[in-house]
Design a protein around this motif. Structure first.
Motif, mmCIF file in Angstrom:
data_model
loop_
_atom_site.group_PDB
_atom_site.id
_atom_site.type_symbol
_atom_site.label_atom_id
_atom_site.label_comp_id
_atom_site.label_asym_id
_atom_site.label_seq_id
_atom_site.Cartn_x
_atom_site.Cartn_y
_atom_site.Cartn_z
ATOM 1 N N LEU A 186 0.859 -1.179 0.000
ATOM 2 C CA LEU A 186 0.000 0.000 0.000
ATOM 3 C C LEU A 186 0.901 1.236 0.000
ATOM 4 O O LEU A 186 1.745 1.387 0.894
ATOM 5 N N PRO A 187 0.779 2.109 -0.988
ATOM 6 C CA PRO A 187 1.632 3.305 -1.030
ATOM 7 C C PRO A 187 1.517 4.115 0.268
ATOM 8 O O PRO A 187 0.425 4.270 0.816
ATOM 9 N N ALA A 188 2.641 4.604 0.759
ATOM 10 C CA ALA A 188 2.667 5.337 2.026
ATOM 11 C C ALA A 188 1.805 6.585 1.989
ATOM 12 O O ALA A 188 1.273 7.025 3.016
ATOM 13 N N ASP A 189 1.644 7.170 0.801
ATOM 14 C CA ASP A 189 0.857 8.396 0.670
ATOM 15 C C ASP A 189 -0.566 8.123 0.184
ATOM 16 O O ASP A 189 -1.273 9.043 -0.222
ATOM 17 N N PHE A 190 -0.998 6.851 0.252
ATOM 18 C CA PHE A 190 -2.333 6.504 -0.239
ATOM 19 C C PHE A 190 -3.413 7.144 0.635
ATOM 20 O O PHE A 190 -3.315 7.159 1.859
ATOM 21 N N HIS A 197 -9.197 8.895 4.585
ATOM 22 C CA HIS A 197 -8.224 8.597 5.633
ATOM 23 C C HIS A 197 -6.936 8.067 5.014
ATOM 24 O O HIS A 197 -6.948 7.487 3.924
ATOM 25 N N PRO A 198 -5.802 8.251 5.728
ATOM 26 C CA PRO A 198 -4.500 7.901 5.163
ATOM 27 C C PRO A 198 -4.178 6.416 5.242
ATOM 28 O O PRO A 198 -4.930 5.621 5.838
ATOM 29 N N ALA A 199 -3.021 6.050 4.687
ATOM 30 C CA ALA A 199 -2.580 4.657 4.654
ATOM 31 C C ALA A 199 -2.465 4.061 6.052
ATOM 32 O O ALA A 199 -2.641 2.839 6.230
ATOM 33 N N SER A 200 -2.185 4.887 7.044
ATOM 34 C CA SER A 200 -2.045 4.376 8.420
ATOM 35 C C SER A 200 -3.334 3.799 8.970
ATOM 36 O O SER A 200 -3.311 3.053 9.965
ATOM 37 N N ASP A 201 -4.473 4.079 8.341
ATOM 38 C CA ASP A 201 -5.755 3.542 8.789
ATOM 39 C C ASP A 201 -6.166 2.297 7.988
ATOM 40 O O ASP A 201 -7.323 1.883 8.032
#
Length: 207
Positions: A186-190, A197-201
């Protein structure tokens, strides 16, 4: 550190509304609390990326409509999964009325509202903390307020098993809305195309 410990804090859920000129807007927030009774003041924390944040910063007036357990997922999609910079969230939206400070009160899926006037702000980096004097408020229903935990267990659609076409592939699922991204990494900036919501979610789904 176990990040899950943070989820045990008791969060409510609210529709924050503001008005700038003839433009009404609203977004979902999970931080609103009374900080003093004399004077009667509340505090809200709002992400700086939200259009409503800029409106509150400019006008110093807002309303928080307290979301109840009667709310459905459509309320969250309407106020949380699209930006007021792109759409008029109150166009055709009839479950509302205007508070004495000119901002909108959401009357469906909520049990009360509190209107306020900002007296001070604090920069929290990604968010701004607004301290405000309460200027108006009322109880709309006796239905219990929806906590963040209640939302995840009873309102948000539960994740479904990945579709057959994705078997054997790596799937990343948004923990907020359930959107699935197929790919080894999953791209870090997705950014989730549904809830923003960002990739961290996102979490990796085992197939």
């Amino acid at each position: 550190m176990n990040q899950a410990a943070m989820f045990k804090l008791s969060y409510g859920l609210f529709v924050l509304t503001a008005r700038d000129g003839k433009k009404d807007n609203g977004c979902i927030i999970n931080t609103a609390t009374q900080v003093t009774s004399e004077p009667n003041r509340i505090a809200i924390a709002v992400n700086k990326t939200n259009y409503t944040h800029d409106m509150v910063m400019k006008t110093s007036a807002f309303t928080v409509s307290i979301i109840s357990q009667d709310a459905d997922f459509d309320l969250f999609q309407h106020f949380g999964f699209q930006s007021g910079r792109d759409v008029d969230k109150f166009e055709g939206f009839t479950s509302c009325k205007r508070s004495s400070n000119g901002t909108m009160v959401v009357t469906s899926g909520t049990n009360a509202y509190i209107s306020a006037s900002v007296v001070s702000t604090m920069d929290l980096g990604t968010h701004t903390l607004f301290i405000a004097d309460v200027t108006d408020g009322d109880v709309l229903t006796d239905v219990s307020s929806a906590t963040y935990e209640y939302y995840h267990k009873n309102i948000k659609p539960q994740p479904q098993k990945p579709e057959k076409k994705n078997e054997g592939k790596t799937v990343w699922r948004c923990k907020i809305c359930g959107y699935e991204y197929v790919g080894e990494e999953l791209p870090a900036d997705f950014i989730c195309p549904l809830c923003k919501h960002p990739a961290s979610d996102f979490e990796k789904v085992s197939l």
